[in-house]
Write a protein that holds these residues in place. Sequence first.
Motif, PDB file in Angstrom:
ATOM      1  N   GLY A 178       3.444  -0.446  -1.820  1.00  0.00           N
ATOM      2  CA  GLY A 178       2.696  -1.386  -1.719  1.00  0.00           C
ATOM      3  C   GLY A 178       2.896  -2.492  -2.817  1.00  0.00           C
ATOM      4  O   GLY A 178       3.775  -2.192  -3.634  1.00  0.00           O
ATOM      5  N   ALA A 179       1.956  -3.382  -2.748  1.00  0.00           N
ATOM      6  CA  ALA A 179       2.202  -4.882  -3.717  1.00  0.00           C
ATOM      7  C   ALA A 179       1.115  -4.662  -4.779  1.00  0.00           C
ATOM      8  O   ALA A 179       1.350  -4.822  -6.133  1.00  0.00           O
ATOM      9  N   GLY A 180      -0.063  -4.407  -4.465  1.00  0.00           N
ATOM     10  CA  GLY A 180      -1.210  -4.013  -5.280  1.00  0.00           C
ATOM     11  C   GLY A 180      -1.138  -3.214  -6.422  1.00  0.00           C
ATOM     12  O   GLY A 180      -0.549  -2.122  -6.060  1.00  0.00           O
ATOM     13  N   HIS A 218      -7.150  -1.452   6.602  1.00  0.00           N
ATOM     14  CA  HIS A 218      -6.308  -1.576   5.404  1.00  0.00           C
ATOM     15  C   HIS A 218      -5.009  -1.596   6.171  1.00  0.00           C
ATOM     16  O   HIS A 218      -4.224  -0.553   5.428  1.00  0.00           O
ATOM     17  N   ARG A 272      -8.075  -7.268  -1.620  1.00  0.00           N
ATOM     18  CA  ARG A 272      -8.759  -6.157  -2.036  1.00  0.00           C
ATOM     19  C   ARG A 272     -10.306  -6.383  -1.657  1.00  0.00           C
ATOM     20  O   ARG A 272     -11.004  -7.602  -2.084  1.00  0.00           O
TER      21      ARG A 272
HETATM   22  O1  LIG Z   1      -2.641  -2.734   0.121  1.00  0.00           O
HETATM   23  C1  LIG Z   1      -1.525  -2.771   0.006  1.00  0.00           C
HETATM   24  C2  LIG Z   1      -0.913  -3.261  -0.863  1.00  0.00           C
HETATM   25  O2  LIG Z   1      -1.151  -3.463  -1.944  1.00  0.00           O
HETATM   26  O3  LIG Z   1       0.657  -3.389  -0.540  1.00  0.00           O
END
Ligand SMILES: O=CC(=O)O
Length: 332
Positions: A79-81, A290, A242
Amino acid sequence: DQDLPGVLVSGLEGPHGICEDHIGDLQKHFTLITLQEFLENNTRFGPKVQAVYIWGGKPAVTQELLQSLPSLKIIASAGAGLDHLDLKLIASCGVKVANTPQAVSSPTADMGMALLLAAARRVVEGHRLAIAPDTENFSTNWMGQEVTGATLGIIGMGSIGYKIAQRARAFEMKILYHNRKRRKLEEEEAVGATYCESLDDLLQRSDFVLLAVSLTPQTQRLIGKRELNLMKPTAILVNIGRGLLVDQDALVQALQTGVIKGAALDVTHPEPLPRDHPLLKLENVTLTPHAGSATHQARRQMMENLVASILASLHGLPIPNEVRLNWDNSVA
Ligand SMILES: O=CC(=O)O
């Protein structure tokens, strides 16, 4: 195979585990050690673990865990976060971090548009109406908000925000954005986006406000009662970032009292919400679980990117998608 590098994973089964069809691929490269196996015998497994594979934010990387993994080189997070990781603590242990931002940006931007359109055109409510056993309320005058020509305010113009702007342009939307850093003029022009240095200004002018910003101490509860009050009463809030970006109690109140028109949320706090939560009862709320990156293609690419980052780190090569920190511990 005993010679394959040990990689700690949260779990291999269940709805929150690694996608089932990835496990065989991972086992070609690594010996997978589940968190449960590790917890049951950490003196045996701890020294073997060279990487932690984070899927769905798990396993949690605590100081205690770090201390019991003396051979750890890298934490590879799908993921990115990165809000689930204490980057400063991890860096202080000499451990690298990598994530998978490219894999998730298009599907997450698609989800942003899907939620925006669904909320604007009341797709979920319409579905319920269309399948209702009682046809008394069936109506083709089922009105929503027009998307074409409406103003979209994007908060967070990273790669996901930018892809949303590209998509929104095709819907002839007017695009405003707020970001820590202004984008280059040619990037703004390519999608027709106007920079709003003031968040308040963006909130007042937008018909749709879309959150695509990462969660940090600075962005926590970025949208609270004051900000909701600045929004148009016809505005729709979309959150694909988020849950904690929004003061959820203030949002519930705003939705109940008509301060804003509606909300479409891929993320909440907590996830899932308790089943008696008021957000689950409101007609003007559209929720998804999500699932921004939940496409087969993206999930496979995430897995492949994590494998590549882990293997590079174990071979001492430059790590694809390595997360670097600035002097103030913000993500570079
Ligand atoms: O929540 C998903 C991400 O952070 O890619």
